[in-house]
Design an enzyme around this catalytic site. Structure first.
Site, PDB file in Angstrom:
ATOM      1  N   LYS A 139      10.130 -39.428-132.173  1.00 34.33           N
ATOM      2  CA  LYS A 139       9.739 -39.884-130.839  1.00 34.33           C
ATOM      3  C   LYS A 139       9.690 -41.409-130.752  1.00 34.33           C
ATOM      4  CE  LYS A 139       7.065 -35.631-130.340  1.00 34.33           C
ATOM      5  NZ  LYS A 139       5.723 -35.011-130.313  1.00 34.33           N
TER       6      LYS A 139
ATOM      7  N   GLU B 121      -9.009 -42.075-108.078  1.00 39.39           N
ATOM      8  CA  GLU B 121      -9.896 -43.229-108.133  1.00 39.39           C
ATOM      9  C   GLU B 121      -9.229 -44.478-107.583  1.00 39.39           C
ATOM     10  OE1 GLU B 121     -11.589 -43.467-112.029  1.00 39.39           O
ATOM     11  OE2 GLU B 121     -12.533 -41.490-111.853  1.00 39.39           O
TER      12      GLU B 121
ATOM     13  N   HIS C 109       1.658 -38.675-124.705  1.00 31.46           N
ATOM     14  CA  HIS C 109       2.607 -37.729-125.286  1.00 31.46           C
ATOM     15  C   HIS C 109       3.794 -37.507-124.374  1.00 31.46           C
ATOM     16  CE1 HIS C 109       4.177 -33.783-126.772  1.00 31.46           C
ATOM     17  NE2 HIS C 109       4.115 -34.499-127.879  1.00 31.46           N
TER      18      HIS C 109
END
Length: 325
Positions: free
Chosen positions: A295, A106, A254
């Site tokens: 994380k 896009e 993630h």
């Protein structure tokens, strides 16, 4: 039960005086000041206060000279936030981009053919007959993808000419170098040496056109993703501190927190999300869940989440934390 007993249930009272700030919104009397308005969000409550926290954390990232990851899904580029992301890259505020394949396609289309404003409650069958695709209240005529296929086929010839197996970062970098639009995210990334990671490169028109290109022109071409994963992890290990602004969820979000796991977690984190935690999905998982996985580093003030739609709040975050002087 006496009236005194029932009254104590209804109005239990409290002897404790809280030390936190008073809840107070912006005072519109007198002259208007945009910076004061955003500062008032800290005591407005609800998601306004979350945005104020996000602004503070984004400023901490910059003060610490952290390596900043910006992750976003393709709908961000579909909208007018494309120009906001391009600004952050152009001005050197972000060091790593992680996104989806739709963002790349896009972004390329918009360099030549704009998307158009539409409406949510359109007649879908009529749109199909007219060759118009709907993204929320944004319309994308199908001729954009006809043009894109021609553009990419010419690009593929050069891209695979000397190396048959390439990486998504090489694809994004070399594709961006062909573009001539200052508002292009890929062009700004290529011009400013900001890597664009796209671990799910085939999950959009790029994948479709690569499939047809390999079937019809060159059966030996392919995309290798593990080299990019190595680079993302190694670069994260070399960073003194890392900051993450995750706009939306999915693979990009993630990928950023997972690769930061190798260095003991990200140091500063801002999520902007409409995902819900109740379904257990990664997209809806708040930052404190990522702390449990290692994380994100475990500090009280180094992460926050704004539960809001990105077009409403990302420009405000950028205006306050990155543009205000």
């Amino acid at each position: 039960m006496t009236d005194e007993d029932t009254h104590s249930h209804v109005v239990p009272g409290s002897d404790e005086e809280l030390s936190t700030p008073d809840v107070r919104g912006y005072d519109f009397r007198g002259s208007f000041d945009f910076d004061d308005l955003l500062q008032s969000y800290a005591t407005t409550g609800f998601q306004a206060t979350q945005l104020a926290e996000a602004i503070d954390i984004a400023e901490q990232m910059q003060a610490a000279d952290a390596t900043v990851y910006l992750t976003f899904t393709s709908n961000i580029v579909s909208s007018g936030l494309r120009e906001v992301v391009a600004y952050l890259v152009r001005e050197g505020f972000v060091d790593v981009l992680i996104t989806t394949s739709g963002s790349l396609t896009e972004d390329v289309i918009k360099t030549a053919k704009p998307f158009k404003m539409g409406k949510w409650n359109a007649d879908e069958g009529a749109l199909r007959e007219r060759g118009i695709n709907r993204l929320g209240n944004i319309f994308v005529p199908s001729d954009r993808y006809v043009w894109l296929e021609e553009y990419l086929y010419e690009f593929f010839d050069d891209f695979f000419a000397e190396e048959k197996i390439r990486t998504p970062t090489a694809f994004a970098r070399e594709l961006g170098a062909t573009l001539d639009d200052e508002d292009s995210v890929l062009k700004q990334a290529a011009d400013n040496n900001v890597p664009v990671y796209c671990p799910a490169l085939t999950d959009a028109e790029v994948g479709n056109f690569l499939y047809y290109y390999r079937q019809g022109y060159d059966a030996e071409v392919g995309i290798e993703i593990l080299d990019d994963y190595d680079s993302l992890i190694q670069d994260g290990l070399l960073a003194d501190e890392t900051g993450l602004i995750a706009v939306g969820g999915g693979v990009p979000k993630h990928h950023a927190i997972m690769t930061n796991l190798f260095r003991g977690g990200a140091d500063y984190v801002v999520y902007i999300s409409t995902g819900v935690e109740g379904d257990g999905s990664l997209s809806g998982a708040p930052p404190n869940e990522a702390v449990s996985w290692g994380k994100i580093k475990n500090h009280e003030t180094n992460y926050t989440q704004i539960e809001a739609e990105a077009t409403l709040v990302l420009p405000l975050l950028v205006a306050s934390a990155f543009k205000q002087e």
